[in-house]
Design a protein around this motif. Structure first.
Motif, PDB file in Angstrom:
ATOM      1  N   ARG A 175       0.847  -1.190   0.000  1.00 56.87           N
ATOM      2  CA  ARG A 175       0.000   0.000   0.000  1.00 56.87           C
ATOM      3  C   ARG A 175       0.880   1.236   0.000  1.00 56.87           C
ATOM      4  N   ILE A 176       0.360   2.306  -0.578  1.00 56.36           N
ATOM      5  CA  ILE A 176       1.061   3.586  -0.554  1.00 56.36           C
ATOM      6  C   ILE A 176       0.900   4.192   0.832  1.00 56.36           C
ATOM      7  N   LEU A 177       2.013   4.570   1.432  1.00 55.65           N
ATOM      8  CA  LEU A 177       1.961   5.201   2.747  1.00 55.65           C
ATOM      9  C   LEU A 177       1.539   6.655   2.612  1.00 55.65           C
ATOM     10  N   ALA A 178       0.806   7.141   3.587  1.00 56.42           N
ATOM     11  CA  ALA A 178       0.370   8.537   3.586  1.00 56.42           C
ATOM     12  C   ALA A 178       1.569   9.445   3.782  1.00 56.42           C
ATOM     13  N   GLY A 179       1.438  10.667   3.250  1.00 57.87           N
ATOM     14  CA  GLY A 179       2.486  11.660   3.441  1.00 57.87           C
ATOM     15  C   GLY A 179       3.427  11.701   2.262  1.00 57.87           C
ATOM     16  N   GLY A 180       3.950  12.879   1.993  1.00 59.52           N
ATOM     17  CA  GLY A 180       4.905  13.051   0.900  1.00 59.52           C
ATOM     18  C   GLY A 180       4.210  13.341  -0.412  1.00 59.52           C
ATOM     19  N   LYS A 181       4.673  14.328  -1.130  1.00 57.05           N
ATOM     20  CA  LYS A 181       4.117  14.689  -2.432  1.00 57.05           C
ATOM     21  C   LYS A 181       5.193  14.591  -3.502  1.00 57.05           C
ATOM     22  N   ASN A 220       8.592  11.576  -3.915  1.00 51.09           N
ATOM     23  CA  ASN A 220       8.825  10.163  -4.149  1.00 51.09           C
ATOM     24  C   ASN A 220       7.684   9.327  -3.585  1.00 51.09           C
ATOM     25  N   LEU A 221       7.499   8.153  -4.168  1.00 51.88           N
ATOM     26  CA  LEU A 221       6.438   7.254  -3.715  1.00 51.88           C
ATOM     27  C   LEU A 221       7.008   6.274  -2.695  1.00 51.88           C
ATOM     28  N   THR A 222       6.310   6.144  -1.596  1.00 48.39           N
ATOM     29  CA  THR A 222       6.740   5.303  -0.493  1.00 48.39           C
ATOM     30  C   THR A 222       5.659   4.268  -0.221  1.00 48.39           C
ATOM     31  N   TYR A 223       6.059   3.007  -0.178  1.00 44.12           N
ATOM     32  CA  TYR A 223       5.107   1.909  -0.003  1.00 44.12           C
ATOM     33  C   TYR A 223       5.475   1.078   1.222  1.00 44.12           C
ATOM     34  N   GLU A 224       4.459   0.576   1.889  1.00 43.87           N
ATOM     35  CA  GLU A 224       4.652  -0.480   2.873  1.00 43.87           C
ATOM     36  C   GLU A 224       4.331  -1.801   2.189  1.00 43.87           C
ATOM     37  N   VAL A 225       5.272  -2.716   2.233  1.00 46.91           N
ATOM     38  CA  VAL A 225       5.128  -4.018   1.590  1.00 46.91           C
ATOM     39  C   VAL A 225       5.366  -5.096   2.631  1.00 46.91           C
ATOM     40  N   GLY A 226       4.486  -6.100   2.676  1.00 40.33           N
ATOM     41  CA  GLY A 226       4.641  -7.143   3.674  1.00 40.33           C
ATOM     42  C   GLY A 226       4.165  -8.498   3.197  1.00 40.33           C
ATOM     43  N   ASP A 227       4.499  -9.507   4.007  1.00 39.93           N
ATOM     44  CA  ASP A 227       4.092 -10.877   3.695  1.00 39.93           C
ATOM     45  C   ASP A 227       3.146 -11.450   4.737  1.00 39.93           C
ATOM     46  N   GLY A 228       2.594 -10.576   5.589  1.00 41.25           N
ATOM     47  CA  GLY A 228       1.708 -11.015   6.655  1.00 41.25           C
ATOM     48  C   GLY A 228       2.402 -11.150   7.985  1.00 41.25           C
ATOM     49  N   ALA A 229       3.727 -11.267   7.971  1.00 40.05           N
ATOM     50  CA  ALA A 229       4.498 -11.384   9.205  1.00 40.05           C
ATOM     51  C   ALA A 229       5.508 -10.243   9.343  1.00 40.05           C
ATOM     52  N   GLY A 266      -2.580   9.979  -4.850  1.00 41.08           N
ATOM     53  CA  GLY A 266      -3.104  10.384  -3.556  1.00 41.08           C
ATOM     54  C   GLY A 266      -3.800  11.736  -3.638  1.00 41.08           C
ATOM     55  N   SER A 267      -4.079  12.326  -2.475  1.00 36.30           N
ATOM     56  CA  SER A 267      -4.831  13.577  -2.414  1.00 36.30           C
ATOM     57  C   SER A 267      -3.977  14.686  -1.799  1.00 36.30           C
ATOM     58  N   GLY A 268      -4.541  15.887  -1.746  1.00 37.27           N
ATOM     59  CA  GLY A 268      -3.889  17.011  -1.093  1.00 37.27           C
ATOM     60  C   GLY A 268      -3.025  17.863  -1.997  1.00 37.27           C
ATOM     61  N   PHE A 269      -3.196  17.747  -3.308  1.00 40.19           N
ATOM     62  CA  PHE A 269      -2.348  18.477  -4.249  1.00 40.19           C
ATOM     63  C   PHE A 269      -3.013  19.726  -4.826  1.00 40.19           C
ATOM     64  N   ASP A 270      -4.316  19.900  -4.611  1.00 40.63           N
ATOM     65  CA  ASP A 270      -5.049  20.925  -5.349  1.00 40.63           C
ATOM     66  C   ASP A 270      -4.622  22.345  -4.997  1.00 40.63           C
ATOM     67  N   ASN A 271      -4.131  22.587  -3.780  1.00 39.73           N
ATOM     68  CA  ASN A 271      -3.747  23.938  -3.381  1.00 39.73           C
ATOM     69  C   ASN A 271      -2.248  24.180  -3.390  1.00 39.73           C
ATOM     70  N   VAL A 272      -1.461  23.175  -3.777  1.00 44.41           N
ATOM     71  CA  VAL A 272      -0.010  23.319  -3.719  1.00 44.41           C
ATOM     72  C   VAL A 272       0.469  24.495  -4.569  1.00 44.41           C
ATOM     73  N   GLY A 273      -0.117  24.674  -5.735  1.00 44.86           N
ATOM     74  CA  GLY A 273       0.336  25.732  -6.630  1.00 44.86           C
ATOM     75  C   GLY A 273       0.154  27.128  -6.073  1.00 44.86           C
ATOM     76  N   THR A 274      -0.800  27.312  -5.160  1.00 43.96           N
ATOM     77  CA  THR A 274      -1.042  28.644  -4.599  1.00 43.96           C
ATOM     78  C   THR A 274       0.084  29.109  -3.681  1.00 43.96           C
ATOM     79  N   ALA A 275       0.925  28.189  -3.238  1.00 46.64           N
ATOM     80  CA  ALA A 275       1.993  28.541  -2.304  1.00 46.64           C
ATOM     81  C   ALA A 275       3.216  29.118  -3.003  1.00 46.64           C
ATOM     82  N   VAL A 276       3.345  28.917  -4.303  1.00 46.02           N
ATOM     83  CA  VAL A 276       4.586  29.265  -4.995  1.00 46.02           C
ATOM     84  C   VAL A 276       4.848  30.770  -4.973  1.00 46.02           C
ATOM     85  N   GLY A 277       3.865  31.584  -5.331  1.00 46.29           N
ATOM     86  CA  GLY A 277       4.049  33.034  -5.347  1.00 46.29           C
ATOM     87  C   GLY A 277       4.442  33.607  -3.995  1.00 46.29           C
ATOM     88  N   PRO A 278       3.708  33.299  -2.923  1.00 48.54           N
ATOM     89  CA  PRO A 278       4.108  33.808  -1.603  1.00 48.54           C
ATOM     90  C   PRO A 278       5.503  33.383  -1.177  1.00 48.54           C
TER      91      PRO A 278
END
Length: 340
Positions: free
Chosen positions: A32-38, A40-49, A316-328
């Motif tokens: 699964r993709i771990l939350a956080g970060g916009k 590199n992609l970070t995944y948790e991968v497991g075999d059940g143990a 993932g989500s949380g990208f829609d307002n990122v562009g507004t930060a560039v000017g400030p």
């Protein structure tokens, strides 16, 4: 084998790990993709143990020298015997032959990456202050590492580092910009006109902030993550960047950036700089130019994320307002240069 998350072929990864890291995981994997970060992609991968973390570059448009998985793996592995807490690394794949991009595999470390005031405020002012202090203390520990002693003497080119930084980030802004940003040119020109001489040389994280650290149940830092921008250079670059991250919620309110420094008990910028100065013995009184560069770097990073977002290449989500930060951020960088 369950369905693979976007950007990671679990069957191919399983075959690779059985050959390169036998015994680490069994054949049947979930991920699964771990939350956080916009970035590199970070995944948790497991075999059940057992579970591990897999890191790969983002999908689509990538800045020319960022997201380098091999460099990230190199520095984490080199720092393992030092006082800087890093995950154990297990395997690295430098080419695209397995999952379509370079990647590496490391330990899944327990801890919380505090990004927002609402996350850390329930701990109370005293614990919040202690965690912020450990953010500074961990940076001091990193900057105290002798690159030669850990095999990183060839990890970067310290001479002329700051001048190259200005050129590099200008190129990356030019390649990432999806719109007209005249203040970006103004800021990069001003930075180029006032580059300081070479200073101290340290191992740099390159993107140092609290939510790139994991904090455990005892409020100790359990791991420093996200090393793709690590290099050798002037330590004030790291110091300036963590200051900029601390100021983000004031510079770009409502843009979805970190506001953790607004939590009760979190020390202000002057207190954090004083702690760094006392622990490192390094003078940070003339940090204005470095702050200008830090604002420019962050504006460039966010413009790159915005570009990938409008191209439909983010996960993932949380990208829609990122562009507004560039000017400030560009405005703040110009102000920092004027203030010195």
């Amino acid at each position: 084998m369950t369905d693979s998350p976007q950007g990671l072929d679990l069957e191919a990864l399983s075959t690779y790990l059985q050959r390169e890291a036998p015994g680490l995981l069994k054949a049947e994997l979930t991920g699964r993709i771990l939350a956080g970060g916009k970035s590199n992609l970070t995944y948790e991968v497991g075999d059940g143990a057992t579970s591990v973390v897999v890191r790969r570059p983002p999908l689509g448009h990538v800045l020319s020298t960022a997201h380098d998985m091999i460099r990230e793996h190199t520095v984490i592995t080199a720092l393992a015997p030092t006082d800087v807490p890093v995950p154990t690394t297990y395997a690295v794949c430098p080419d695209d032959s397995v999952i379509g991009a370079p990647f590496y595999v490391m330990e899944l470390v327990a801890g919380t990456p505090y990004r927002h005031a609402a996350q850390i405020a329930p701990l109370g002012p005293e614990r919040t202050r202690d965690i912020a202090h450990r953010l500074v203390d961990t940076l001091v520990a990193l900057h105290a590492v002798d690159p030669e002693e850990v095999g990183l003497s060839e990890f970067g080119r310290p001479h002329g580092f700051l001048e190259r930084q200005v050129r590099r980030w200008r190129r990356q802004m030019d390649s990432s910009a999806s719109r007209q940003l005249p203040r970006a040119e103004e800021l990069s020109d001003a930075l180029a006109a006032g580059v300081p001489g070479d200073g101290d040389v340290s191992v740099l994280h390159g993107d140092y902030r609290l939510d790139n650290l994991l904090v455990g149940e005892s409020d100790q830092v359990t791991a420093v993550l996200d090393w793709e921008m690590a290099t050798l250079g002037d330590p004030l670059s790291d110091v300036a960047l963590f200051v900029v991250y601390q100021r983000l919620s004031q510079v770009t309110p409502g843009a979805g950036v970190s506001d953790v420094a607004a939590a009760p008990g979190y020390p202000d910028t002057d207190a954090m700089l004083a702690r760094y100065t006392q622990a490192s013995g390094r003078d940070v009184s003339h940090i204005g130019w470095h702050l200008g560069l830090a604002y420019y770097k962050l504006a460039t990073i966010l413009e790159g994320i915005h570009y990938r977002y409008i191209q439909g290449q983010t996960v993932g989500s949380g990208f829609d307002n990122v562009g507004t930060a560039v000017g400030p951020l560009l405005d703040a960088g110009l102000a920092a240069l004027r203030e010195g």
